[in-house]
Each structure stands twice: as C-alpha cells, then as structure tokens.
Design an enzyme around this catalytic site. Structure first.
Site, PDB file in Angstrom:
ATOM      1  N   ASP A  20       0.818  -1.215   0.000  1.00 41.73           N
ATOM      2  CA  ASP A  20       0.000   0.000   0.000  1.00 41.73           C
ATOM      3  C   ASP A  20       0.853   1.267   0.000  1.00 41.73           C
ATOM      4  OD1 ASP A  20       1.021  -0.219   2.499  1.00 41.73           O
ATOM      5  OD2 ASP A  20      -0.872   0.067   3.562  1.00 41.73           O
ATOM      6  N   HIS A 223      23.686   1.405 -18.795  1.00 46.76           N
ATOM      7  CA  HIS A 223      22.665   1.808 -17.811  1.00 46.76           C
ATOM      8  C   HIS A 223      22.914   1.138 -16.465  1.00 46.76           C
ATOM      9  CE1 HIS A 223      19.738   3.021 -21.252  1.00 46.76           C
ATOM     10  NE2 HIS A 223      20.653   3.928 -21.002  1.00 46.76           N
ATOM     11  N   ASP A 240      26.912   9.452 -14.445  1.00 43.27           N
ATOM     12  CA  ASP A 240      25.897  10.042 -15.328  1.00 43.27           C
ATOM     13  C   ASP A 240      24.722  10.389 -14.434  1.00 43.27           C
ATOM     14  OD1 ASP A 240      23.907  10.649 -17.151  1.00 43.27           O
ATOM     15  OD2 ASP A 240      24.295   8.918 -18.455  1.00 43.27           O
ATOM     16  N   ASP A 251      21.078  16.293 -17.731  1.00 45.82           N
ATOM     17  CA  ASP A 251      21.598  14.954 -18.057  1.00 45.82           C
ATOM     18  C   ASP A 251      23.090  15.082 -18.322  1.00 45.82           C
ATOM     19  OD1 ASP A 251      22.000  12.387 -18.932  1.00 45.82           O
ATOM     20  OD2 ASP A 251      20.854  12.584 -20.791  1.00 45.82           O
ATOM     21  N   HIS A 330      25.914   3.651 -28.777  1.00 44.89           N
ATOM     22  CA  HIS A 330      24.706   4.476 -28.605  1.00 44.89           C
ATOM     23  C   HIS A 330      24.813   5.751 -29.427  1.00 44.89           C
ATOM     24  CE1 HIS A 330      26.753   7.258 -25.814  1.00 44.89           C
ATOM     25  NE2 HIS A 330      27.245   6.199 -25.190  1.00 44.89           N
ATOM     26  N   HIS A 334      20.321  13.227 -27.877  1.00 45.60           N
ATOM     27  CA  HIS A 334      18.857  13.099 -27.825  1.00 45.60           C
ATOM     28  C   HIS A 334      18.303  14.430 -27.344  1.00 45.60           C
ATOM     29  CE1 HIS A 334      19.171  12.678 -23.397  1.00 45.60           C
ATOM     30  NE2 HIS A 334      20.139  11.819 -23.609  1.00 45.60           N
ATOM     31  N   HIS A 341      14.904  11.860 -22.151  1.00 47.05           N
ATOM     32  CA  HIS A 341      14.887  11.610 -23.596  1.00 47.05           C
ATOM     33  C   HIS A 341      13.627  12.302 -24.078  1.00 47.05           C
ATOM     34  CE1 HIS A 341      17.477   7.772 -22.895  1.00 47.05           C
ATOM     35  NE2 HIS A 341      18.155   8.874 -22.771  1.00 47.05           N
ATOM     36  N   GLU A 364      27.018  13.351 -26.116  1.00 44.71           N
ATOM     37  CA  GLU A 364      27.513  12.372 -25.157  1.00 44.71           C
ATOM     38  C   GLU A 364      28.272  11.198 -25.769  1.00 44.71           C
ATOM     39  OE1 GLU A 364      24.366   9.976 -23.302  1.00 44.71           O
ATOM     40  OE2 GLU A 364      22.896  11.322 -24.192  1.00 44.71           O
ATOM     41  N   TYR A 368      33.552   2.277 -24.674  1.00 46.33           N
ATOM     42  CA  TYR A 368      33.339   1.245 -23.660  1.00 46.33           C
ATOM     43  C   TYR A 368      34.010  -0.036 -24.141  1.00 46.33           C
ATOM     44  CZ  TYR A 368      29.705   4.758 -23.286  1.00 46.33           C
ATOM     45  OH  TYR A 368      29.042   5.962 -23.235  1.00 46.33           O
ATOM     46  N   ARG A 386      32.541   8.190 -20.693  1.00 49.55           N
ATOM     47  CA  ARG A 386      31.552   9.002 -21.422  1.00 49.55           C
ATOM     48  C   ARG A 386      31.662  10.423 -20.887  1.00 49.55           C
ATOM     49  NH1 ARG A 386      27.485   6.081 -20.903  1.00 49.55           N
ATOM     50  NH2 ARG A 386      26.275   6.864 -19.152  1.00 49.55           N
ATOM     51  N   GLU A 388      29.295  13.907 -21.192  1.00 48.12           N
ATOM     52  CA  GLU A 388      27.974  14.337 -21.684  1.00 48.12           C
ATOM     53  C   GLU A 388      27.635  15.734 -21.197  1.00 48.12           C
ATOM     54  OE1 GLU A 388      24.635  11.998 -20.187  1.00 48.12           O
ATOM     55  OE2 GLU A 388      23.374  12.748 -21.824  1.00 48.12           O
TER      56      GLU A 388
HETATM   57  N1  GLY Z   1      21.232   9.355 -18.732  1.00 45.16           N
HETATM   58  C1  GLY Z   1      20.625   8.829 -19.881  1.00 45.16           C
HETATM   59  C2  GLY Z   1      21.279   9.311 -21.089  1.00 45.16           C
HETATM   60  O1  GLY Z   1      22.383   9.816 -21.036  1.00 45.16           O
HETATM   61  O2  GLY Z   1      20.736   9.269 -22.159  1.00 45.16           O
HETATM   62 MN    MN Z   2      23.140  10.751 -19.327  1.00 41.45          MN
HETATM   63 MN    MN Z   3      21.794  11.529 -22.299  1.00 44.75          MN
END
Ligand code: GLY
Ligand code: MN
Ligand code: MN
Length: 423
Positions: A20, A223, A240, A251, A330, A334, A341, A364, A368, A386, A388
């Site tokens: 609950d 992720h 990240d 982000d 990737h 975005h 996103h 970004e 890897y 990475r 970003e």
């Molecule tokens: N943190 C998700 C991305 O970088 O797209």
């Molecule tokens: Mn990110």
């Molecule tokens: Mn991102």
C-alpha cells in the site's frame, strides 16, 4: 487545433510501489506543460468549439483525504490558481463526456493511454451518432495531439531555458560533491548519495533519472544503476547524473579518476572521448543536424580508436563498416527537456531536421571496452568513458549549459583536489 476542435489530455495517477505504498507522484510531462497542474488524477479539455477554452476535471477538496495525503486545489483552485474556465470533479468525467465532445468536428486524443477513457470516448461518439436525427454531427476524426504538442515542447522558450540553466548549476554542484569523495575504498552508492543529497538540498525534486555511478568495469555498462561496488585507485568512475528541477531534466556525464589523477590507459581513452566531444560540439549550430554531428563525433572517435589500438584500418572504411560500434554503441544526442529523452521528431519527411534556436539536446560520446573483449589490447579492457553535456541552440551556435563542470584532465584533477564539502 483548428476550429471546432476539442482536445482531451490525461494527467498521471499515483503509481503503486509495493503493497500500500506509492511512488512519489510525477505528473505527465505533456499535462504539466499545458496546465502546470501537478496533482494526480486530472483530465484537461481544450476547445475551439465555442465552449469554455480550458476545462479541468480534478479531485475535489476532501478534508479526510487531504489530512492523509495532502492538499488538493479542488474545483475552486483549478479555476483560481490554474486559470481553468470551468472545473468538474474527476468522478463526473464519464458522465460529462458526451456533453464535452458533442459539438466537436475533430477530436484530439491519445488512444491507448487510459483505456477506460478510450472506451468512454468511443461510446460517447457512438451515442451521438445514433442521435444524428436530433441534429448531432459527432466528430469523425480522432487526431493524436502529441504531434502538435511535442513540436511545441521541442522548442524551449526563454523561461524554460532559464530553468534548465538553474538545473545545470545544481547538477554541477552535485558532481562536485561526488567528485570530492571519488576515492579508493569509497562505494559507488556513497557518490550516488552525495549526488541525490545535493539535488534535493538545492531544491530539485531528485535525480531526473536513476543516477549511474560506475567504477572500473562497471563504466562499460551503459545503464549501470546497481551502484554497490567499491572504488579502486587507478580506476575511472563514470557518473551520469542530473537533477530534475521544476519538471526539467538535466543529463550530465563526467568520468573521474578514482583518487584524483588521470593515468595510463584511462587517460588515453579519456582524451579520445574528449576530442570527439569537442569535435561534435564545434559542429553544433543552426542548420546543421544531429546525424551529421553524430558522424563528426564518430570520425574523431574512430581516429582515436585506431591510435589506441582498438581498431585498425582507415577512418572511412571503419566508419562504413560500423566496426566502431563494438566500442560506441549508442547515439551521440537526444532531445532534452521535461523528459530526459525528450519528445519531438528527429526527422521531417524522412530527412534529418535542421537544428533551430531553442532546441535542447545532449552531446555524449563515449568508449566502452568490455572486460572480456579478447580482441582489445589487454590494458584497455574494462575501461569505460563518457562525457555528456546539455546544449541549447542559439541564433548563431549553442549555449553549453554544463560549461562549469570541468572536462580537461588537468582541470578535472584540480577540481577534485580543491572541493570543500558543502555546509
Ligand atoms: N542518462 C541517460 C542518457 O544519457 O541518455
Ligand atoms: Mn546521461
Ligand atoms: Mn543523455
């Protein structure tokens, strides 16, 4: 919407977490964008058919419910504080529905979001059709409102960009606090906690998405959110993490050296990713498009992958063969906004859409190298980097919202050395 149209937009309900107890409420981004009404179980109706332009169906005031679960604006609040022209209790939605849509020649409604509402809508249209002898001419078109709405959301107004700037400033402080304790023997969750603490302390609603804190080989999992491993000297730690502020996501990724000094293979990979991000950022301007910026970024990454010994061949061949995807799988960008996103199309008539002022997106690039990749030079295995940033397109270029968070290795090292703890 054109004339004689009615749009129905549905807000989010509270979502059950376990037994609950519920997740903290998060309004639908579309609903928030249109109404600012951040309370559960509401429906908005917008119309151009001569009726009240903006109607809200909301939970009515209720002393007992408010004692348990908090304030509700109710019908009066919907009108006074949210500028609704008319307000009804949400319980009356199904009954009111036929009246709400009877004059519309065209309906805007997203099918599939709320199945009971979909059914009510179809039944109401059917009912009106059966009464056509009485002069009813029900809408014969149901159009998805998201085409219009998401095009609006794609272009950030100055007030929205200002919130995104403030969000970026909070994310900067949060990264600072996490970087301070990026040391041998610390656990990833301690850095995650420093990020989350700063997000809330400075007025954000929390992380805009689950913070990723990956030390060593965990940085190669895109992720990674388990965040439960110990950091080791000489490893890199990929963070990240960005705050959500007034609904807007930031982000941001930085990759920090555990212990505060970039060394060896980690530094080499880092330099390549940084060069790729620089090249991509330099290509960001009105008129250019995201696939071209992605290509520019990838070419620089490929050059680096060759010099690191990850790939061999010419940049052109490696670009065409997609070989780089083993280490960069990737996209580079975005859209960014109320959703991390964010919404908005990436193409117009199957062609990449040119960037225009007010669009916000991420840059970004990363590399890897899986720990078990036997084709990769051994000293590079298990390294993930990475970097970003969030940018907004201006009239003649971009504004990088994350310029305050250092990226050059020397600057990152100095930043990690010199950070006092927050009081
Ligand atoms: N943190 C998700 C991305 O970088 O797209
Ligand atoms: Mn990110
Ligand atoms: Mn991102």
């Amino acid at each position: 919407m054109g004339k004689d149209a009615v749009a129905i937009v549905v807000g989010h309900d509270v979502v059950r977490r376990s037994n609950d107890s519920d997740y903290p409420f998060r309004q639908s981004s579309d609903f928030h964008y249109l109404t600012g009404f951040d309370h559960p179980s509401a429906v908005a109706i917008f119309r151009t058919d001569g009726g009240p332009p903006f109607t809200l169906f909301v939970q009515p005031r209720d002393r007992s419910a408010e004692t348990w679960n908090g304030y509700r604006p109710g019908l009066e609040g919907a009108k006074q504080d949210y500028d609704a022209d008319a307000a009804f209790p949400i319980e009356s939605l199904l009954e009111e529905f036929p009246k709400q849509i009877e004059k519309a020649a065209r309906l805007y409604h997203t099918l599939g979001e709320a199945s009971d509402l979909d059914r009510t809508l179809i039944e109401a249209l059917d009912g009106l059709r059966q009464r056509s002898r009485l002069g009813f001419e029900p809408a014969s078109e149901i159009v998805d409102p998201r085409d219009i709405l998401h095009e609006m959301r794609l272009f950030k107004e100055p007030g929205e960009v200002e919130i995104m700037r403030r969000a970026a400033a909070i994310s900067c402080t949060a990264h600072q606090q996490a970087a301070r304790i990026c040391r041998d023997g610390r656990y990833e969750y301690e850095l995650e906690a420093a990020l989350g603490h700063t997000f809330r302390r400075l007025g954000g609603s929390g992380p805009a998405y689950t913070s990723i804190v990956g030390g060593g080989k965990n940085a190669t999992i895109l992720h990674y959110v388990t965040n439960d491993q110990k950091l080791n000297d000489g490893d890199l730690c990929l963070i990240d993490a960005g705050v959500e502020l007034e609904g807007y996501a930031s982000d941001v990724t930085r990759t920090y050296p555990v212990g505060g000094r970039f060394e060896g293979a980690g530094r080499d990979v880092y330099e390549v990713v940084l060069a790729a991000q620089d090249a991509g950022l330099a290509a960001c301007r009105p008129g250019n498009n995201l696939p071209d910026i992605h290509a520019t970024t990838i070419r620089t990454l490929i050059e680096g992958m060759v010099s690191l010994g990850l790939l061999s061949g010419t940049v052109d061949d490696l670009f065409k063969s997609d070989a780089y995807r083993q280490y960069y799988m990737h996209g580079t960008s975005h859209w960014l906004g109320l959703d991390v996103h964010d919404v908005g199309t990436y193409t117009i008539k199957a062609k990449p859409r040119p960037l225009e002022p007010g669009m916000a997106f991420t840059m970004e690039p990363g590399i890897y190298v899986p720990l078990d990749d036997e084709k990769a030079p051994e000293h590079l295995r298990g390294i993930g980097v990475r970097i970003e940033d969030d940018v907004v397109v201006t009239r003649d270029g971009i504004e990088n919202l994350n310029d305050a968070i250092p990226k050059k290795p020397d600057d990152v090292e100095a930043w990690m050395r010199d950070q006092p703890a927050l009081r």
